[in-house]
Design a protein around this motif. Structure first.
Motif, mmCIF file in Angstrom:
data_model
loop_
_atom_site.group_PDB
_atom_site.id
_atom_site.type_symbol
_atom_site.label_atom_id
_atom_site.label_comp_id
_atom_site.label_asym_id
_atom_site.label_seq_id
_atom_site.Cartn_x
_atom_site.Cartn_y
_atom_site.Cartn_z
ATOM 1 N N SER A 6 0.807 -1.222 0.000
ATOM 2 C CA SER A 6 0.000 0.000 0.000
ATOM 3 C C SER A 6 0.835 1.265 0.000
ATOM 4 C CB SER A 6 -0.929 0.008 1.220
ATOM 5 O OG SER A 6 -1.835 -1.063 1.161
ATOM 6 N N THR A 7 2.022 1.216 0.574
ATOM 7 C CA THR A 7 2.822 2.435 0.733
ATOM 8 C C THR A 7 4.110 2.434 -0.082
ATOM 9 O OG1 THR A 7 3.853 1.501 2.721
ATOM 10 C CG2 THR A 7 1.916 2.897 3.035
ATOM 11 N N MET A 8 4.368 1.372 -0.819
ATOM 12 C CA MET A 8 5.579 1.312 -1.644
ATOM 13 C C MET A 8 5.258 0.623 -2.962
ATOM 14 S SD MET A 8 9.355 -0.194 -0.642
ATOM 15 C CE MET A 8 9.502 0.988 0.702
ATOM 16 N N PRO A 9 5.497 1.249 -4.100
ATOM 17 C CA PRO A 9 5.182 0.642 -5.394
ATOM 18 C C PRO A 9 5.969 -0.642 -5.632
ATOM 19 C CG PRO A 9 5.588 3.004 -5.624
ATOM 20 C CD PRO A 9 6.010 2.627 -4.238
ATOM 21 N N GLU A 10 5.399 -1.525 -6.448
ATOM 22 C CA GLU A 10 6.071 -2.780 -6.757
ATOM 23 C C GLU A 10 7.455 -2.549 -7.351
ATOM 24 O OE1 GLU A 10 5.583 -6.859 -9.430
ATOM 25 O OE2 GLU A 10 4.007 -5.330 -9.498
ATOM 26 N N ALA A 11 7.579 -1.571 -8.234
ATOM 27 C CA ALA A 11 8.867 -1.337 -8.879
ATOM 28 C C ALA A 11 9.960 -1.019 -7.858
ATOM 29 C CB ALA A 11 8.752 -0.200 -9.892
ATOM 30 N N VAL A 12 9.612 -0.269 -6.839
ATOM 31 C CA VAL A 12 10.587 0.060 -5.798
ATOM 32 C C VAL A 12 10.974 -1.185 -5.021
ATOM 33 C CG1 VAL A 12 10.981 1.386 -3.682
ATOM 34 C CG2 VAL A 12 9.786 2.442 -5.619
ATOM 35 N N LEU A 13 9.975 -1.994 -4.660
ATOM 36 C CA LEU A 13 10.259 -3.229 -3.927
ATOM 37 C C LEU A 13 11.138 -4.169 -4.750
ATOM 38 C CD1 LEU A 13 6.792 -3.984 -2.307
ATOM 39 C CD2 LEU A 13 8.937 -3.686 -1.070
ATOM 40 N N ARG A 14 10.818 -4.329 -6.015
ATOM 41 C CA ARG A 14 11.603 -5.219 -6.874
ATOM 42 C C ARG A 14 13.036 -4.712 -7.015
ATOM 43 N NH1 ARG A 14 9.090 -10.180 -7.505
ATOM 44 N NH2 ARG A 14 6.907 -9.896 -8.116
ATOM 45 N N ASP A 15 13.201 -3.401 -7.108
ATOM 46 C CA ASP A 15 14.535 -2.830 -7.208
ATOM 47 C C ASP A 15 15.340 -3.079 -5.935
ATOM 48 O OD1 ASP A 15 16.526 -1.097 -8.602
ATOM 49 O OD2 ASP A 15 16.151 0.237 -6.901
ATOM 50 N N LEU A 16 14.705 -2.907 -4.794
ATOM 51 C CA LEU A 16 15.383 -3.166 -3.517
ATOM 52 C C LEU A 16 15.751 -4.638 -3.393
ATOM 53 C CD1 LEU A 16 13.207 -1.009 -1.076
ATOM 54 C CD2 LEU A 16 15.509 -0.497 -1.892
ATOM 55 N N MET A 17 14.865 -5.516 -3.842
ATOM 56 C CA MET A 17 15.168 -6.941 -3.805
ATOM 57 C C MET A 17 16.371 -7.265 -4.679
ATOM 58 S SD MET A 17 11.224 -8.335 -3.990
ATOM 59 C CE MET A 17 11.619 -10.079 -4.214
ATOM 60 N N ALA A 18 16.432 -6.681 -5.853
ATOM 61 C CA ALA A 18 17.544 -6.928 -6.768
ATOM 62 C C ALA A 18 18.865 -6.422 -6.207
ATOM 63 C CB ALA A 18 17.260 -6.269 -8.114
ATOM 64 N N LYS A 19 18.790 -5.382 -5.385
ATOM 65 C CA LYS A 19 19.997 -4.786 -4.801
ATOM 66 C C LYS A 19 20.360 -5.378 -3.445
ATOM 67 C CE LYS A 19 19.414 -0.347 -7.179
ATOM 68 N NZ LYS A 19 19.069 1.105 -7.038
ATOM 69 N N ASP A 20 19.641 -6.412 -3.026
ATOM 70 C CA ASP A 20 19.908 -7.072 -1.744
ATOM 71 C C ASP A 20 19.818 -6.095 -0.578
ATOM 72 O OD1 ASP A 20 20.501 -9.315 -0.146
ATOM 73 O OD2 ASP A 20 22.627 -8.776 -0.078
ATOM 74 N N HIS A 21 18.817 -5.215 -0.636
ATOM 75 C CA HIS A 21 18.637 -4.266 0.467
ATOM 76 C C HIS A 21 18.191 -5.027 1.720
ATOM 77 C CE1 HIS A 21 17.029 -0.944 2.857
ATOM 78 N NE2 HIS A 21 17.661 -0.119 2.033
ATOM 79 N N PRO A 22 18.750 -4.681 2.889
ATOM 80 C CA PRO A 22 18.383 -5.399 4.121
ATOM 81 C C PRO A 22 16.889 -5.413 4.399
ATOM 82 C CG PRO A 22 20.297 -4.005 4.506
ATOM 83 C CD PRO A 22 19.808 -3.683 3.123
#
Length: 244
Positions: A176-192
């Motif tokens: 609800s508060t973070m777009p999918e594209a942002v989440l996918r980008d963070l996942m790809a970058k191994d964000h904690p």
């Protein structure tokens, strides 16, 4: 399909009413829970942990037959992930509502103030504006009137996990508060923040733009999203059960 619904901090089982009604109408069996220790007196909840809350849900699952979908909102997502860790052979899917899986050693939020031995719903100024989107004055007043406190160790204690089969349990994340594209980008970058999520084999992300409490700001839309995710898993189960 049996569906366990775990609310986030300061909410109880009643917060799932619209979702429960929609699940029942679709032929599923909802099991909304109030987390162990929520709203309890300080002297009784001081030792309650995330592991204890997850164990209580696992006990509920053990008392019934068939597969389960587990839904967790906000801090309830940490509990839902721990349940998948405890019962990876019984949980068919985890649905996170503006939440995600909390990894080993992680904490939900150790900055929330402890007042008289419990964690009460804080002032609204503690939250980011985007978290409060859709919460009218009336909704906020109702939320505060019904809010239940959280055991301190649930907020600031470490997650304990044991079984890596949890990564095989499919996940639907309703964000609800973070777009999918942002989440996918963070996942790809191994964000904690999303490291544990990135380790899960099967992740579907569904956007439901609003604040952090969609069950309050967009209850009907959240109900529809949860039913769609559960029905997708139920259809998959049925297809696997039919001989080819």
């Amino acid at each position: 399909m049996n569906v366990v619904l775990i609310p986030g901090f300061w909410l109880d089982a009643s917060s799932w009413a619209p979702v429960s009604a929609a699940l029942e109408a679709a032929g599923h069996t909802p099991h909304p829970v109030t987390p162990l220790g929520a709203g309890g007196p300080a002297e009784e909840v001081a030792g309650i942990t995330l592991a204890d809350q997850a164990a209580a849900v696992a006990e509920l699952i053990d008392g019934m037959d068939g597969p389960f979908v587990v839904v967790g909102h906000s801090g309830g997502g940490a509990v839902a992930h721990a349940v998948a860790d405890l019962r990876p052979d019984r949980v068919e899917q985890v649905i996170y509502v503006d939440s995600g899986p909390l990894g080993e050693g992680g904490v939900v939020n150790d900055e929330l103030p402890v007042v008289d031995g419990v964690v009460p719903l804080p002032d609204w100024g503690v939250f980011e504006e985007e978290e409060l989107e859709g919460l009218t004055d009336e909704i906020r007043a109702d939320f505060r009137s019904r809010a239940v406190s959280v055991p301190p160790l649930v907020a600031n204690g470490a997650q304990q996990l044991h079984d890596e089969r949890r990564y095989e349990v499919p996940v639907t994340l309703i964000t609800s508060t973070m777009p999918e594209a942002v989440l996918r980008d963070l996942m790809a970058k191994d964000h904690p923040y999303v490291r544990e999520l990135a380790r899960i084999r099967d992740v579907t992300i569904v956007e439901l733009p609003t604040g952090h409490w969609p069950q309050l700001s967009r209850p009907d839309d959240l109900a529809a999203a949860v039913v769609a995710a559960v029905q997708g898993e139920a259809d998959a189960e049925e297809a696997m059960a039919v001989p080819t």
